[in-house]
Each structure stands twice: as C-alpha cells, then as structure tokens.
Design a protein around this motif. Structure first.
Motif, PDB file in Angstrom:
ATOM      1  N   PHE A  10      -3.411  -2.639  -5.982  1.00 41.84           N
ATOM      2  CA  PHE A  10      -3.241  -3.374  -7.232  1.00 41.84           C
ATOM      3  C   PHE A  10      -4.341  -4.402  -7.380  1.00 41.84           C
ATOM      4  CE2 PHE A  10      -1.245  -6.132  -4.161  1.00 41.84           C
ATOM      5  CZ  PHE A  10      -1.528  -7.412  -4.615  1.00 41.84           C
ATOM      6  N   GLU A  11      -4.471  -4.929  -8.610  1.00 37.71           N
ATOM      7  CA  GLU A  11      -5.418  -5.999  -8.892  1.00 37.71           C
ATOM      8  C   GLU A  11      -4.658  -7.207  -9.444  1.00 37.71           C
ATOM      9  OE1 GLU A  11      -8.508  -6.037  -8.057  1.00 37.71           O
ATOM     10  OE2 GLU A  11      -8.569  -3.935  -7.402  1.00 37.71           O
ATOM     11  N   SER A  12      -5.260  -8.354  -9.337  1.00 32.24           N
ATOM     12  CA  SER A  12      -4.629  -9.578  -9.841  1.00 32.24           C
ATOM     13  C   SER A  12      -4.327  -9.445 -11.329  1.00 32.24           C
ATOM     14  CB  SER A  12      -5.547 -10.777  -9.610  1.00 32.24           C
ATOM     15  OG  SER A  12      -5.800 -10.959  -8.239  1.00 32.24           O
ATOM     16  N   GLY A  13      -3.115  -9.867 -11.717  1.00 32.86           N
ATOM     17  CA  GLY A  13      -2.734  -9.847 -13.121  1.00 32.86           C
ATOM     18  C   GLY A  13      -2.311  -8.491 -13.655  1.00 32.86           C
ATOM     19  N   GLN A  14      -2.230  -7.496 -12.788  1.00 30.74           N
ATOM     20  CA  GLN A  14      -1.898  -6.140 -13.244  1.00 30.74           C
ATOM     21  C   GLN A  14      -0.412  -6.009 -13.573  1.00 30.74           C
ATOM     22  OE1 GLN A  14      -3.254  -3.083 -10.543  1.00 30.74           O
ATOM     23  NE2 GLN A  14      -1.762  -1.588 -11.301  1.00 30.74           N
ATOM     24  N   ARG A  15      -0.109  -5.207 -14.603  1.00 36.06           N
ATOM     25  CA  ARG A  15       1.273  -4.859 -14.905  1.00 36.06           C
ATOM     26  C   ARG A  15       1.662  -3.661 -14.054  1.00 36.06           C
ATOM     27  NH1 ARG A  15       4.204  -6.811 -18.466  1.00 36.06           N
ATOM     28  NH2 ARG A  15       5.396  -4.879 -18.640  1.00 36.06           N
ATOM     29  N   VAL A  16       2.831  -3.729 -13.444  1.00 37.00           N
ATOM     30  CA  VAL A  16       3.308  -2.648 -12.588  1.00 37.00           C
ATOM     31  C   VAL A  16       4.720  -2.274 -12.987  1.00 37.00           C
ATOM     32  CG1 VAL A  16       1.828  -3.293 -10.644  1.00 37.00           C
ATOM     33  CG2 VAL A  16       4.106  -4.316 -10.853  1.00 37.00           C
TER      34      VAL A  16
ATOM     35  N   PHE B 184      10.694  -4.496  -9.222  1.00 34.77           N
ATOM     36  CA  PHE B 184      11.017  -4.372 -10.642  1.00 34.77           C
ATOM     37  C   PHE B 184       9.708  -4.377 -11.421  1.00 34.77           C
ATOM     38  CE2 PHE B 184      11.530  -8.793  -9.264  1.00 34.77           C
ATOM     39  CZ  PHE B 184      10.571  -9.433 -10.037  1.00 34.77           C
ATOM     40  N   SER B 185       9.767  -4.001 -12.679  1.00 36.13           N
ATOM     41  CA  SER B 185       8.569  -3.989 -13.526  1.00 36.13           C
ATOM     42  C   SER B 185       8.206  -5.426 -13.907  1.00 36.13           C
ATOM     43  CB  SER B 185       8.818  -3.164 -14.785  1.00 36.13           C
ATOM     44  OG  SER B 185       9.121  -1.831 -14.463  1.00 36.13           O
ATOM     45  N   GLY B 186       6.902  -5.699 -13.941  1.00 37.05           N
ATOM     46  CA  GLY B 186       6.474  -7.046 -14.287  1.00 37.05           C
ATOM     47  C   GLY B 186       4.975  -7.218 -14.169  1.00 37.05           C
ATOM     48  N   VAL B 187       4.556  -8.465 -14.112  1.00 37.14           N
ATOM     49  CA  VAL B 187       3.138  -8.823 -14.030  1.00 37.14           C
ATOM     50  C   VAL B 187       2.879  -9.490 -12.687  1.00 37.14           C
ATOM     51  CG1 VAL B 187       1.265 -10.147 -15.069  1.00 37.14           C
ATOM     52  CG2 VAL B 187       3.019  -9.126 -16.524  1.00 37.14           C
ATOM     53  N   LEU B 188       1.850  -8.992 -11.991  1.00 37.36           N
ATOM     54  CA  LEU B 188       1.485  -9.559 -10.692  1.00 37.36           C
ATOM     55  C   LEU B 188       0.624 -10.797 -10.869  1.00 37.36           C
ATOM     56  CD1 LEU B 188       0.627  -6.210  -8.912  1.00 37.36           C
ATOM     57  CD2 LEU B 188       2.483  -7.743  -8.265  1.00 37.36           C
ATOM     58  N   GLY B 189       0.739 -11.708  -9.919  1.00 38.56           N
ATOM     59  CA  GLY B 189      -0.122 -12.886  -9.903  1.00 38.56           C
ATOM     60  C   GLY B 189      -1.432 -12.587  -9.188  1.00 38.56           C
ATOM     61  N   ILE B 190      -2.047 -13.603  -8.646  1.00 33.77           N
ATOM     62  CA  ILE B 190      -3.333 -13.451  -7.967  1.00 33.77           C
ATOM     63  C   ILE B 190      -3.128 -12.803  -6.601  1.00 33.77           C
ATOM     64  CG2 ILE B 190      -5.296 -14.707  -6.995  1.00 33.77           C
ATOM     65  CD1 ILE B 190      -4.919 -16.768  -9.209  1.00 33.77           C
ATOM     66  N   ARG B 191      -3.951 -11.800  -6.312  1.00 34.54           N
ATOM     67  CA  ARG B 191      -3.860 -11.097  -5.021  1.00 34.54           C
ATOM     68  C   ARG B 191      -4.293 -12.026  -3.892  1.00 34.54           C
ATOM     69  NH1 ARG B 191      -7.471  -7.158  -2.304  1.00 34.54           N
ATOM     70  NH2 ARG B 191      -8.883  -7.237  -4.077  1.00 34.54           N
ATOM     71  N   GLN B 192      -3.484 -12.081  -2.824  1.00 36.12           N
ATOM     72  CA  GLN B 192      -3.733 -13.010  -1.728  1.00 36.12           C
ATOM     73  C   GLN B 192      -4.150 -12.318  -0.426  1.00 36.12           C
ATOM     74  OE1 GLN B 192      -3.628 -16.207  -2.275  1.00 36.12           O
ATOM     75  NE2 GLN B 192      -2.569 -16.286  -4.235  1.00 36.12           N
ATOM     76  N   VAL B 193      -4.227 -10.972  -0.404  1.00 35.58           N
ATOM     77  CA  VAL B 193      -4.532 -10.244   0.836  1.00 35.58           C
ATOM     78  C   VAL B 193      -5.633  -9.222   0.589  1.00 35.58           C
ATOM     79  CG1 VAL B 193      -2.207 -10.530   1.777  1.00 35.58           C
ATOM     80  CG2 VAL B 193      -2.723  -8.549   0.340  1.00 35.58           C
ATOM     81  N   SER B 194      -6.188  -8.732   1.687  1.00 39.57           N
ATOM     82  CA  SER B 194      -7.243  -7.718   1.625  1.00 39.57           C
ATOM     83  C   SER B 194      -6.998  -6.676   2.705  1.00 39.57           C
ATOM     84  CB  SER B 194      -8.624  -8.357   1.839  1.00 39.57           C
ATOM     85  OG  SER B 194      -8.902  -9.306   0.825  1.00 39.57           O
ATOM     86  N   PRO B 195      -7.538  -5.454   2.543  1.00 41.80           N
ATOM     87  CA  PRO B 195      -7.404  -4.430   3.588  1.00 41.80           C
ATOM     88  C   PRO B 195      -8.015  -4.907   4.904  1.00 41.80           C
ATOM     89  CG  PRO B 195      -8.168  -3.454   1.529  1.00 41.80           C
ATOM     90  CD  PRO B 195      -8.213  -4.935   1.335  1.00 41.80           C
ATOM     91  N   GLY B 196      -7.344  -4.576   5.987  1.00 41.18           N
ATOM     92  CA  GLY B 196      -7.817  -4.972   7.308  1.00 41.18           C
ATOM     93  C   GLY B 196      -7.215  -6.258   7.819  1.00 41.18           C
ATOM     94  N   ALA B 197      -6.581  -7.017   6.959  1.00 44.81           N
ATOM     95  CA  ALA B 197      -5.977  -8.288   7.380  1.00 44.81           C
ATOM     96  C   ALA B 197      -4.634  -8.029   8.045  1.00 44.81           C
ATOM     97  CB  ALA B 197      -5.811  -9.207   6.181  1.00 44.81           C
TER      98      ALA B 197
END
Length: 352
Positions: free
Chosen positions: A68-74, A153-166
């Motif tokens: 996912f990306e920051s601010g994405q609707r899921v 649930f369906s909604g809007v994501l905030g700012i992404r706080q993690v990255s692959p490998g962490a």
C-alpha cells in the motif's frame, strides 16, 4: 413699531418649534406573527472516524512486502503487509505429513476394528493422535495467516510507517486506517438541558478549515451517564462525509437544534437594551408608540424570540427606535411586511 416686529418674530419661532414636536417620526414597522422556531445549543466537539484503528502485526518478524501507499483507499480484507513465513511454511508441511500418516493409520485400524481384529481402545488412541495432528495443521495455518496484515474494514490509510526488510513487532505502528465516509462528533451538553435532548435532533457543525461550509448531521446517541465533575452529558452526532472534508481530530463548532415549535420572533434591531432590561416600541391605534418590556429567548441570524410582553398581531417599530419615546406619533413610510428588502433603508433615509 420696532417692538411689535420683534414680538411677531418671536411668536413665529415658537410656533415653528411647536410644529416640529408634532411632526411624526419616520420609522419602519412590522406586524409580528407566530412562526416555527428552534431552540439551539452551542458546544465544541471533536470529530472521530466512524471506524478507526492503528495497524500493527500480531507477531515479530521481518517485513517481506508492503502492498500500500500513504493515503490509499483500501477495502476490507485487502493485504497490506506480508512478513517472512519460510519457517512457518516448512512447519506446516511437516504438520500436514504427520496428519496424513495418522489419518491413514486411523482408517486402516477402523477397518480392522469393524472386523473385530483389534481392540476398540487401540482405535480410540489412534483417533486421538490423528486429531492432535489435525489441530497442529490448523495452528500452523493460523500462524501463517497472522503474517499477512489485512485491512479490517474499508477506509483511508494514513502515512506509511514501515518498509520492506524492517523488523516489526506487535508494538510497531504500520499505519492508521480510518473509515471517514461518515463521522462522529462528540460534544457535551449541560445537565439542565438533558430533558430537551432527543435522538434524531438536527445538528449543524462548522470548522475553521472550511469556514464557509455548514455540515448537517443528527444526534445518534446520548450517553447513559452524567459526568460527575462537569455535570454535563456527552452527546454523539453523526455526519455524512462523502467528500472527506471532515477529518478525525478536527475541532467542530456544533449547534444543536431542538424540535420546532411556534414562537413570536422579532428582528434584533427592534429591541432596545437598557442594562438588563429589554423593551420594544408597540404602535397603538392612533399611530403613537408605547414602550413595552419584553422577555427574550434565543437569538439567531438577526432574529430573537420574544417569550413575554407581546402577542401575535401586535405592530412594532423595527427601524428608527433610537428616535422614539412613549407617546410620540410615527409615520410608517414603508412597512417591513410589505417591503422587507427596501423598508429599512427608506426609514433610515427619512430619519437622516
């Protein structure tokens, strides 16, 4: 001869002054009638999402992928983050092999038991082993499922706080998820107004972020408890938010409108305030005015409710009250009822 002229001039001046006192005062009047009116309460509230959660992992492991990306609707159930699961997949394969072996042995023993070639206790023991192996398979599949973090649930994501490998742990924040299609606003109302509150009452909200917009909602819940410290009850209103202008955490100016009722309402400019007392000028049948004390109620949008002092059908002075006193005669050049847009300016022009 000169003295006679002086006397005549003096008499002329007195007559002019007396005539000035008799001249009607130009004003604008209005006949008041009962109309629908809403009491309102004002409060400050905080906007909350209809559903809100901080996403974290149930287990500690290395992040393999972020989807996912920051601010994405899921949508509900959409995969957001996957953790490494090599060890768990291997353990699952082992558990499945153990279950298959135990299941086959149970089936063979079941056939022998049907032929009464083995004791019933032997097949009971094998059934227990098979069930334990089956439980282990389910446990491993659940463990693998925990390594995929999905949107609850369906909604809007905030700012992404993690990255692959962490490395993520149950305390690591991945992102926030909010369902903001509708918003809750919680605000407090004094205990004395509790009896006038009802579920479904109209609520209008405004915020400094959008000062020109009014958001309409309604009371959804009234708390079952009164705060013992503030002597206030918490009220929750729900607002539609399809355009997503309201955001969680916003400070909302709330105005709660109670059910409509009939009331006498006059323009605020018709009311003269002297200290704590208020009065209006009522027009009598001979076009003279009398000062009438009034008890006022709710003020809103340039109007004010009159609770006592006037009756439906009374004619009052709306504009020009600053020039009046009881007993003066008026000249109603244009009634506020007849020309609501032009009457006030006309009276003011006449006054000047």
């Amino acid at each position: 001869m000169l003295a006679g002229v002086v006397v005549l001039v003096g008499c002329g001046r007195d007559a002019a002054v007396d005539g000035g006192h008799d001249k009607p005062v130009p004003v604008t009047t209005q006949v008041i009638k009962s109309r629908e009116w809403n009491d309102s309460l004002k409060a400050l509230g905080t906007a909350k999402a209809h559903e809100s959660v901080t996403l974290t992992a149930k287990v500690s492991d290395i992040i393999e992928g972020v989807h996912f990306e920051s601010g994405q609707r899921v949508v509900a159930g959409q995969p957001l983050v996957t953790l490494k699961e090599d060890a768990q997949q291997a353990a699952l394969a082992q558990a499945e092999a153990t279950f298959n072996e135990a299941d086959q042995l149970y089936k063979r023993q079941q056939e022998l038991a049907d032929q009464q070639l083995i004791a019933r206790s032997a097949i009971d023991a094998q059934r227990a082993l098979r069930n334990a192996a089956q439980g282990r398979v389910r446990q491993m599949r659940s463990d693998i499922s925990d390594r995929t973090i999905r949107a609850p649930f369906s909604g809007v994501l905030g700012i992404r706080q993690v990255s692959p490998g962490a490395l993520t742990t149950p305390t690591t924040v991945i992102a926030t998820l909010d369902d903001i299609e509708s918003m809750y606003v919680d605000f407090q109302v004094p205990e004395v107004d509790l009896a006038s509150l009802q579920v479904g009452d109209k609520v209008v909200g405004s915020t400094s972020a959008w000062p020109a917009l009014k958001f309409e909602g309604q009371v959804e819940t009234i708390d079952a408890r009164i705060d013992a410290q503030t002597r206030a009850v918490t009220v929750r209103a729900v607002f539609a938010n399809a355009d997503h202008k309201l955001r969680p955490g916003m400070l909302i100016d709330v105005e709660l409108y109670q059910p409509s009722r009939q009331a006498l309402v006059v323009p605020e400019i018709a009311v003269v305030q002297v200290g704590r007392e208020s009065h209006v000028y009522r027009v009598k049948a001979d076009d003279t005015v009398e000062q009438v004390p009034v008890e006022l109620g709710v003020r809103r949008d340039g109007d004010v409710e009159v609770r006592e002092g006037l009756a439906s059908g009374d004619r009052i002075v709306v504009d020009g009250v600053g020039k009046l006193r009881s007993g003066l005669k008026i000249d109603d050049g244009a009634s506020a009822d007849a020309k609501p847009g032009a009457a006030v300016p006309a009276a003011r022009a006449a006054a000047q």
